[in-house]
Design a protein around this motif. Sequence first.
Motif, PDB file in Angstrom:
ATOM      1  N   ARG A   1     -11.634   4.735 -47.055  1.00 44.72           N
ATOM      2  CA  ARG A   1     -10.769   5.918 -47.082  1.00 44.72           C
ATOM      3  C   ARG A   1     -10.990   6.717 -48.358  1.00 44.72           C
ATOM      4  O   ARG A   1     -11.044   7.952 -48.330  1.00 44.72           O
ATOM      5  N   VAL A   2     -11.113   6.021 -49.480  1.00 45.47           N
ATOM      6  CA  VAL A   2     -11.373   6.702 -50.749  1.00 45.47           C
ATOM      7  C   VAL A   2     -12.703   7.441 -50.684  1.00 45.47           C
ATOM      8  O   VAL A   2     -12.814   8.607 -51.081  1.00 45.47           O
ATOM      9  N   GLU A   3     -13.737   6.762 -50.175  1.00 45.26           N
ATOM     10  CA  GLU A   3     -15.055   7.386 -50.062  1.00 45.26           C
ATOM     11  C   GLU A   3     -14.995   8.638 -49.196  1.00 45.26           C
ATOM     12  O   GLU A   3     -15.591   9.673 -49.521  1.00 45.26           O
ATOM     13  N   GLN A   4     -14.264   8.549 -48.090  1.00 47.10           N
ATOM     14  CA  GLN A   4     -14.159   9.686 -47.173  1.00 47.10           C
ATOM     15  C   GLN A   4     -13.434  10.849 -47.835  1.00 47.10           C
ATOM     16  O   GLN A   4     -13.869  12.010 -47.752  1.00 47.10           O
TER      17      GLN A   4
ATOM     18  N   PHE B   1      -3.706  11.205 -55.816  1.00 45.81           N
ATOM     19  CA  PHE B   1      -3.227  11.094 -54.442  1.00 45.81           C
ATOM     20  C   PHE B   1      -1.898  10.362 -54.332  1.00 45.81           C
ATOM     21  O   PHE B   1      -1.191  10.526 -53.329  1.00 45.81           O
ATOM     22  N   GLN B   2      -1.529   9.569 -55.332  1.00 47.96           N
ATOM     23  CA  GLN B   2      -0.208   8.944 -55.281  1.00 47.96           C
ATOM     24  C   GLN B   2       0.903   9.989 -55.297  1.00 47.96           C
ATOM     25  O   GLN B   2       2.000   9.755 -54.762  1.00 47.96           O
ATOM     26  N   ASN B   3       0.626  11.156 -55.885  1.00 45.80           N
ATOM     27  CA  ASN B   3       1.647  12.200 -55.958  1.00 45.80           C
ATOM     28  C   ASN B   3       1.856  12.916 -54.633  1.00 45.80           C
ATOM     29  O   ASN B   3       2.844  13.639 -54.478  1.00 45.80           O
ATOM     30  N   PHE B   4       0.941  12.736 -53.693  1.00 46.41           N
ATOM     31  CA  PHE B   4       1.010  13.448 -52.417  1.00 46.41           C
ATOM     32  C   PHE B   4       1.702  12.631 -51.330  1.00 46.41           C
ATOM     33  O   PHE B   4       1.828  13.098 -50.194  1.00 46.41           O
ATOM     34  N   VAL B   5       2.146  11.411 -51.642  1.00 46.79           N
ATOM     35  CA  VAL B   5       2.716  10.538 -50.608  1.00 46.79           C
ATOM     36  C   VAL B   5       4.146  10.127 -50.948  1.00 46.79           C
ATOM     37  O   VAL B   5       4.654   9.147 -50.393  1.00 46.79           O
ATOM     38  N   VAL B   6       4.812  10.870 -51.844  1.00 50.96           N
ATOM     39  CA  VAL B   6       6.121  10.438 -52.327  1.00 50.96           C
ATOM     40  C   VAL B   6       7.265  10.843 -51.400  1.00 50.96           C
ATOM     41  O   VAL B   6       8.401  10.411 -51.609  1.00 50.96           O
ATOM     42  N   THR B   7       6.995  11.663 -50.390  1.00 52.72           N
ATOM     43  CA  THR B   7       8.049  12.047 -49.451  1.00 52.72           C
ATOM     44  C   THR B   7       8.171  11.009 -48.347  1.00 52.72           C
ATOM     45  O   THR B   7       7.204  10.293 -48.040  1.00 52.72           O
ATOM     46  N   ASP B   8       9.331  10.966 -47.738  1.00 57.26           N
ATOM     47  CA  ASP B   8       9.561  10.041 -46.631  1.00 57.26           C
ATOM     48  C   ASP B   8       8.563  10.316 -45.507  1.00 57.26           C
ATOM     49  O   ASP B   8       7.902   9.418 -44.988  1.00 57.26           O
ATOM     50  N   TRP B   9       8.433  11.605 -45.136  1.00 56.48           N
ATOM     51  CA  TRP B   9       7.549  11.958 -44.026  1.00 56.48           C
ATOM     52  C   TRP B   9       6.072  11.788 -44.395  1.00 56.48           C
ATOM     53  O   TRP B   9       5.259  11.396 -43.550  1.00 56.48           O
TER      54      TRP B   9
ATOM     55  N   GLY C   1     -12.522   7.021 -59.478  1.00 54.47           N
ATOM     56  CA  GLY C   1     -11.460   6.171 -58.942  1.00 54.47           C
ATOM     57  C   GLY C   1     -10.141   6.388 -59.643  1.00 54.47           C
ATOM     58  O   GLY C   1      -9.078   6.408 -59.012  1.00 54.47           O
ATOM     59  N   LEU C   2     -10.182   6.551 -60.961  1.00 53.38           N
ATOM     60  CA  LEU C   2      -8.964   6.814 -61.727  1.00 53.38           C
ATOM     61  C   LEU C   2      -8.333   8.133 -61.299  1.00 53.38           C
ATOM     62  O   LEU C   2      -7.109   8.221 -61.123  1.00 53.38           O
ATOM     63  N   SER C   3      -9.154   9.145 -61.121  1.00 51.01           N
ATOM     64  CA  SER C   3      -8.654  10.448 -60.686  1.00 51.01           C
ATOM     65  C   SER C   3      -8.037  10.361 -59.299  1.00 51.01           C
ATOM     66  O   SER C   3      -6.985  10.951 -59.035  1.00 51.01           O
TER      67      SER C   3
ATOM     68  N   VAL D   1      -0.448  20.368 -53.103  1.00 51.83           N
ATOM     69  CA  VAL D   1      -1.778  19.763 -53.208  1.00 51.83           C
ATOM     70  C   VAL D   1      -2.742  20.733 -53.884  1.00 51.83           C
ATOM     71  O   VAL D   1      -3.509  20.360 -54.785  1.00 51.83           O
ATOM     72  N   ALA D   2      -2.705  22.002 -53.470  1.00 54.14           N
ATOM     73  CA  ALA D   2      -3.589  23.006 -54.079  1.00 54.14           C
ATOM     74  C   ALA D   2      -3.208  23.260 -55.528  1.00 54.14           C
ATOM     75  O   ALA D   2      -4.070  23.315 -56.410  1.00 54.14           O
ATOM     76  N   ALA D   3      -1.911  23.403 -55.799  1.00 50.70           N
ATOM     77  CA  ALA D   3      -1.454  23.694 -57.163  1.00 50.70           C
ATOM     78  C   ALA D   3      -1.749  22.525 -58.093  1.00 50.70           C
ATOM     79  O   ALA D   3      -2.201  22.720 -59.230  1.00 50.70           O
ATOM     80  N   TYR D   4      -1.502  21.317 -57.626  1.00 50.36           N
ATOM     81  CA  TYR D   4      -1.769  20.150 -58.465  1.00 50.36           C
ATOM     82  C   TYR D   4      -3.263  20.025 -58.746  1.00 50.36           C
ATOM     83  O   TYR D   4      -3.670  19.773 -59.885  1.00 50.36           O
ATOM     84  N   THR D   5      -4.079  20.195 -57.714  1.00 55.61           N
ATOM     85  CA  THR D   5      -5.520  20.045 -57.899  1.00 55.61           C
ATOM     86  C   THR D   5      -6.064  21.095 -58.860  1.00 55.61           C
ATOM     87  O   THR D   5      -6.910  20.794 -59.714  1.00 55.61           O
ATOM     88  N   ALA D   6      -5.566  22.325 -58.743  1.00 55.90           N
ATOM     89  CA  ALA D   6      -6.030  23.400 -59.619  1.00 55.90           C
ATOM     90  C   ALA D   6      -5.688  23.132 -61.079  1.00 55.90           C
ATOM     91  O   ALA D   6      -6.434  23.516 -61.985  1.00 55.90           O
ATOM     92  N   THR D   7      -4.588  22.456 -61.323  1.00 55.90           N
ATOM     93  CA  THR D   7      -4.115  22.252 -62.699  1.00 55.90           C
ATOM     94  C   THR D   7      -4.330  20.840 -63.211  1.00 55.90           C
ATOM     95  O   THR D   7      -4.078  20.571 -64.397  1.00 55.90           O
ATOM     96  N   SER D   8      -4.778  19.921 -62.371  1.00 57.01           N
ATOM     97  CA  SER D   8      -4.776  18.499 -62.734  1.00 57.01           C
ATOM     98  C   SER D   8      -5.678  18.198 -63.926  1.00 57.01           C
ATOM     99  O   SER D   8      -5.290  17.431 -64.817  1.00 57.01           O
ATOM    100  N   MET D   9      -6.886  18.762 -63.963  1.00 55.86           N
ATOM    101  CA  MET D   9      -7.778  18.462 -65.076  1.00 55.86           C
ATOM    102  C   MET D   9      -7.231  19.037 -66.379  1.00 55.86           C
ATOM    103  O   MET D   9      -7.328  18.398 -67.442  1.00 55.86           O
TER     104      MET D   9
END
Length: 353
Positions: free
Chosen positions: A75-78, A47-55, A40-42, A127-135
């Motif tokens: 939604r989280v489970e999905q 995912f908060q970083n993926f919704v910061v644009t207006d669109w 849940g923390l992850s 999304v790909a770059a963040y996920t690859a480097t996030s851990m």
Amino acid sequence: MNEAPKKWIRQEIESLDPETDYVRIWRLSSSYGLNEFMSGLSYVTTFQNFVVTDWGSEAIWRDDGGKVLKRPFGRVEQTEGANFIWWFYGPHDERTKKSVDAINRLHAYWAKKLPGRFSYNDDYVYVAAYTATSMHRFRLALGLPGFLEKEKFAAHKFWGEMTKLFVAENNTPLHGYPDDFDGLLAFCERYEHEPRPRVERVNLIVSAFHEQFVFRFFPKELHWLGHQLLRALSLPTTLETAQIDPPLPAAKQLLPKLLGFILSYQEEFADDPQSSYLESLEQLSPEQKVERRAEMVELDKAFGPYFKQIVHDDAKFSGCPFHEALKASTPATGTTSAGAVTEMERTSVPHAH
């Protein structure tokens, strides 16, 4: 005399060739040692970083909050379920391809209703770059060692292959994936520091993510602590764009170190798990799966009214249309299905600047 902890994950990673075994290395690096809390923390801090644009926020919040309010835990489970499949099976497995194809079709469906919102190539690459480097970045933020060089190589190659499965609007292939792991880090830094307007929907989505986490994992008396933990682990640029106050200086200094100490202790003295988190979920009995789904349904029912009651009177968004819509749809009783909203809960909500 106590037996030494059974350690096998690091040993196996060190034995593998990142050129050919990158899927296995990524699986070992990302799919083991999770639990409900860390997952849940992850989710929130990612995912908060993926919704910061207006669109992007428009596609998620729409007019009424969408699943963020109506089915937040479902939604989280999905979302997590899809991620766990990708991380464990890798980009070449048919289960991953089927899952990604479903995501592409979902995006295409919403692109017809919200044309243009799913056309930004850099959003997908991020999304790909963040996920690859996030851990790697997360561990460094906690004061822990980051990825080994072969883990960096494997992460870069794994997510380079994953980007080939996704398409932007109008079935457009993605482009511009960085050449190496350092390039991924540079891409993330550049993307995260792009100037962005402060949009009300972004505040509501990120606030909902934060509230959802503390609602599930912290007692009411410690909601403030849950918020401080999330803010301490959030990107400052995301908090600023979402108009959420930064963490208190003491929380920023102490909470990542405390979490780092806990993880370091587990890594040093606990046995490596024999099953990945995905496998542990799949191994639940039918009764346990039914119970888990029922829990998500109950959380979904309780959270929407709870969140509306907390945020709709935020004076800093007085007159803003989406907050006003929440106010209009909130019962006037001052209570929700989650119980009365205390003053402590009100003051623990992430506020706008």
